[in-house]
Design a protein around this motif. Structure first.
Motif, PDB file in Angstrom:
ATOM      1  N   THR A  45      35.815 -32.325 -18.718  1.00 32.96           N
ATOM      2  CA  THR A  45      35.208 -31.495 -17.687  1.00 32.96           C
ATOM      3  C   THR A  45      36.086 -30.294 -17.383  1.00 32.96           C
ATOM      4  N   ASP A 160      27.648 -30.709 -19.133  1.00 31.59           N
ATOM      5  CA  ASP A 160      28.604 -31.752 -18.782  1.00 31.59           C
ATOM      6  C   ASP A 160      27.878 -33.075 -18.540  1.00 31.59           C
ATOM      7  N   GLU A 161      27.939 -33.944 -19.484  1.00 33.75           N
ATOM      8  CA  GLU A 161      27.274 -35.247 -19.410  1.00 33.75           C
ATOM      9  C   GLU A 161      25.882 -35.131 -18.818  1.00 33.75           C
TER      10      GLU A 161
HETATM   11 MG   LIG Z   1      33.916 -35.176 -16.487  1.00 34.85          MG
END
Ligand SMILES: [Mg+2]
Ligand SMILES: Nc1ncnc2c1ncn2[C@@H]1O[C@H](COP(=O)(O)OP(=O)(O)OP(=O)(O)O)[C@@H](O)[C@H]1O
Lengths: 354, 263, 306
Positions: A45, A160-161
């Motif tokens: 991240t 991000d995910e």
């Molecule tokens: Mg993360």
């Protein structure tokens, strides 16, 4: 010619005492789909937010389209971001959400309408314009987030995910969708996940991270077949790590002794020497019972749906390995029985610190 | 219905009776034509309402109160928005302690705040009572707006603001187009909190008022100390009505449920 | 000159960068400075003034105070039994109010928190909490007056009349009218946070409802209870109009003395000293009560919980 769209050059970022990102470098080509993969807390991240411009690197450069971006704030970079929790504007309709970025760019209103409409069609949300985020299912919200990030025609798309809040079935479907749209628009994408299945199935290239560093970067096949170390081998897919010692090096061919068996393989990328301590990385699904090869005793067996998993104790070695058999039609294998194994295609990695 | 339940309801009912019986009596007094208290009113009259409206002290006080409450409400909420946003968004050690700093006027009795301000402002030579009232009321209402707004901001997902920024919105745009619209209900609650707190104050007002500017509370206080006059009952009814309206407004904008424990 | 100008011009982008980075911190400045100027400074000032000398009302001396550092005001307060007696009355009323409030308010809060009652009950509590303090005082003045409803009812029941105005019970009643709703609202939150299934678990393990209450519910809500206790006590100590009006001059508490020194018998230094004493008796009790609860329930003090 393939352009370098994003270049991350020796970038570090620390938070107090934690070094979140530790001198990493990588390039993303135009139209490429790069995935940052790694365990929780490894700095994925942070890396993504450095590229986005939410953080300024302590060291190194973030370069987009040949321009150093370190001091350019997020809102002056041209970047699309899809957040894990979508981060849709709750007080705006789907249309207004998607139009937001265009309006910030002072795009003429008729063009806004046209582009939002096309984008909503692309992500399969035509007709939902007037709904509010709370009136949408998780998958639909995901599509709005994607449309909102893409409609501004960003230089890079950062995700991000994005799928971690969806259920399994939707997740599999959205993997394909995201990839399809990304390819169709020819957009450059950096994708963060800790799900190796996602990484392997979607990406052009995967960067495996651990403790703020990139351990290996390469195509999914490369990462799977030729892990550079035991961390990558263990993290990607299921792996049995078996102690071995290099006994022979002849060009690309390498001979590794495991117990009293000599196994041969090719390992061009490791620069192995005779006498190196290594791990043999044997994938459970590639191991087969065989007439010759390493000897093992069946310790336990498990039935996992289509797969039958065996736990095998290697004779003369202090190791238990896993073997997965799918639709196995050979001789019956019983617990306590002694069998011989063919490890199938396997990789070799140096032991840590070696 | 079992006995336990009846007992429980009766208990709660007794509590409400204790609270609302005196208030009900006040309403009756306001409608009583006589100028003394004795049993139930023999008839209904609006005589005291008439005398309330004609009473300059009450009317002036009410006007001043509305002005002071409005101005301090505006200052407290706008200053409070910035402070609370900063406190919740920067989230580091020192800034977290600033939250306590902003709430500190709540720890000090308003009577003390009033006295302290009286001496201090006199010493500074600030003698305009209207300005002084606004300053005093801002001091006591600011914590309420900070309290409500930090609670509101901390429920906002920062990634929504980041999303807006990534789409090209400058910090100012993020604030005006994303943050403000999202906190609108909380903002309403904060304005109502501060307004009602200002209206309900008497301690600070007593010390900062003079014959030029005095609040409704101060007018009421001077009557209360002096003679028995049923137009005070009328003033009470008016204040009760305002309270009810404000609570209705909170319920409509923010929801009473969320407000419990914030006051 | 021109070069300097250029230099400054060069700085602009980095200044802009700096501003952008720290903008979010700068936002606290208006409110922070305001409170420093008009809350912290006045409060500190009053502390300083409590050590000033009283020189009587003379031109040039606001409030009869002369800068200096003397302990006269404190010595005067603590050496005269009248003042100590007033102090004791103040604390006594606050303590009685605190105890009564907790005992009465806890069940109300519990019943409201647990029985999923409609919003209007909450609205009523809210109204009872937000009613203007002067409205309450006036209402009780009427209710307790010689020919008011209480005495009318007593008369109908052929009971002797009572005249409470000017007594401590009147003040306590008036204060409870405000403190109970206050405590109820403070307690509802903590009680709601206790998962009812914890109580059910205790009962399933053989605890009677009473044991469950004392062993489970009460300890779990004790931080809220402490908070409510502290709040009601300090509100009781610092109450002003209620004792003034319902005490009718026959009961004197500290706040009335203070008020007097700043309005009628002007003596700022002595008034300031009493303000400091008022703040201290509030704080001392806060620490004491909290310590007590800490010993009983072995938890950290409330004020560290923020
Ligand atoms: Mg993360
Ligand atoms: N804003 C921050 N302040 C302090 N530390 C942080 C901050 N952001 C990240 N870290 C720390 O930096 C390290 C890397 O965090 P990061 O969020 O990049 O990990 P991640 O790979 O995304 O993990 P996950 O898969 O759990 O999301 C962690 O140790 C984390 O605790």
């Amino acid at each position: 010619m393939v352009e370098e769209k994003v270049v991350v050059e020796n970038v570090s970022k620390r938070f107090g005492r934690t070094v979140a990102v530790d001198g990493i470098s990588f390039k993303v080509m135009k139209g490429e789909f790069l995935t940052l993969l790694g365990p929780s807390g490894c700095g994925k991240t942070t890396t993504l937010r450095l590229v986005a411009g939410f953080y300024k690197p302590d060291k190194g450069n973030i370069i987009i389209d040949g321009k150093v971006m370190n001091d350019i704030p997020v809102y002056k970079r041209n970047i699309g971001i899809v957040f894990q929790n979508y981060a849709l504007f709750p007080h705006m309709t789907v249309f207004e959400n998607v139009a937001f970025g265009l309006r910030m760019r002072k795009t003429p209103e008729d063009e806004v309408r046209r582009r939002v409409k096309t984008m909503l069609e692309t992500v399969g949300l035509a007709g939902m314009e007037e709904r509010y985020p709370r009136q949408l299912s998780g998958g639909q919200q995901q599509r709005v987030a994607l449309a909102r990030a893409l409609v501004i025609e960003p230089d890079v798309l950062l995700l991000d995910e994005p799928l971690s809040n969806l259920d399994l079935k939707l997740r599999l479907q959205m993997r394909k969708e995201i990839r399809r749209i990304q390819k169709r628009l020819g957009i450059t994408a950096i994708y963060v996940t800790h799900d190796q299945g996602e990484a392997l199935s979607m990406s052009d290239r995967v960067a495996v991270m651990n403790q703020g560093k990139i351990i290996q970067i390469g195509s999914p096949t490369e990462i799977y077949e030729k892990p550079v170390d035991s961390f990558v081998a263990d993290f990607i897919g299921e792996a049995n790590l078996i102690d071995g010692r290099v006994e022979m090096v002849e060009g690309e061919r390498v001979g590794v002794r495991v117990g009293d068996t000599l196994l041969e393989t090719t390992a061009d990328h490791l620069r192995l020497k005779k006498g190196d301590e290594v791990f043999v990385v044997a994938r459970p699904e590639r191991i087969r019972p065989s007439r010759e090869g390493i000897e093992a005793v069946v310790e336990d067996a498990e039935f996992l749906g289509q797969v039958r998993r065996y736990y095998l104790r290697l004779t003369g070695l202090d190791a238990t390995i896993k073997m997965d058999l799918v639709n196995y039609v050979g001789e019956e294998i019983n617990v306590g029985q002694k069998i011989r194994l063919n490890l199938g295609r396997f990789a070799v990695v140096k032991k840590d610190g070696g | 219905m079992d006995g336990g339940l009846i007992l429980k309801r009766a208990y709660v009912a007794a509590f409400f009776l204790f609270i609302f019986f005196p208030l009900g009596v006040t309403v009756l007094i306001s409608l009583d034509p006589r100028d003394y208290v004795f049993g139930l009113p023999p008839s209904i009259s609006f005589r005291w309402y008439q005398s309330f409206i004609e009473n300059d002290t009450f009317v002036n006080g009410l006007t001043t109160s509305l002005i002071v409450a409005s101005i301090s409400m505006i200052i407290s909420t706008s200053v409070g928005i910035f402070a609370s946003y900063s406190i919740t968004r920067s989230g580091k050690g020192f800034m977290k302690n600033l939250g306590t700093y902003f709430l500190s006027p709540l720890l000090v009795p308003t009577l003390v705040t009033g006295i302290a301000l009286l001496m201090y402002l006199k010493q500074l030579g600030m003698l305009n009572s209207l300005i002084n009232l606004v300053v005093g009321h801002t001091v006591i209402t600011l914590p309420y707006s900070v309290r409500v707004l930090t609670a509101v901001f901390s429920t906002l997902d920062p990634s929504i603001e980041e999303a807006a920024m990534s789409l090209g919105a400058s910090p100012l745009k993020v604030f005006s187009k994303i943050v403000l619209p999202m906190i609108r209900p909380g903002l309403m609650a904060a304005t109502i909190f501060t307004f009602s707190e200002s209206l309900n104050d008497y301690a600070v007002s007593i010390f900062l008022s003079d014959s030029n500017s005095y609040t409704f509370s101060v007018a009421l206080f001077s009557y209360l100390k002096a003679v028995f006059d049923p137009s005070i009952a009328v003033a009470s009814v008016l204040l009760m009505a305002i309270t009810v309206v404000l609570i209705y407004a909170i319920e409509k904008t923010f929801g009473l449920d969320k407000v419990v424990g914030m006051w | 000159m021109f070069i300097i100008f250029l230099e400054i011009f060069n700085l602009v982008p980095s200044i802009e960068l700096l501003l952008r980075r720290y903008a979010v911190y700068l936002l606290v400045i208006p409110g922070g400075v305001f409170l420093a100027l008009f809350f912290l400074a006045p409060l500190s000032y009053i502390f300083v003034v409590s050590f000033y000398e009283y020189v009587g009302l003379k031109p040039g001396y606001i409030g009869g105070m002369k800068p200096g550092f003397v302990l006269d005001n404190y010595i005067q307060f603590f050496s005269e039994p009248v003042f100590l007696n007033y102090l004791w009355i103040t604390v006594r009323i606050a303590l009685v109010c605190m105890a009564l409030t907790l005992v009465i308010a806890y069940p109300v809060a519990y019943l409201i928190a647990r029985a999923r009652i409609g919003r209007w009950v909450l609205a009523l509590v809210m109204v009872s909490f937000l009613i203007h303090p002067l409205v309450r005082v006036y209402a009780w003045e009427i209710v307790l007056s010689e020919f008011g409803p209480v005495n009318t009812i007593l008369e109908m029941l052929r009971l002797p009349k009572i005249s409470l105005i000017g007594t401590e019970p009147a003040i306590i009643l008036g204060l409870l009218h405000f403190l109970i709703p206050y405590a109820v609202l403070t307690l509802i939150g903590p009680i709601r946070r206790v998962d009812p299934s914890i109580e059910e678990a205790a009962m399933s393990l053989g605890a009677s409802p009473l044991t469950t209450f004392f062993k489970i519910t009460l300890p779990l809500t004790s931080p809220g209870l402490v908070a409510a206790a502290l709040l009601t006590y300090s509100l009781g100590v610092t109450a002003f109009v209620t004792p003034l009006i319902l005490g009718a001059g026959k009961v004197v508490v500290l706040t009335m003395l203070i008020f007097d020194r700043f309005t009628d018998t002007v003596n700022y230094p002595f008034g300031a000293a009493m303000v400091v004493i008022l703040l201290i008796i509030g704080l001392v009790a806060v620490v004491l009560i909290d310590y007590l609860f800490k010993v009983i329930y072995r938890r950290r003090p409330v004020w560290t919980a923020g």
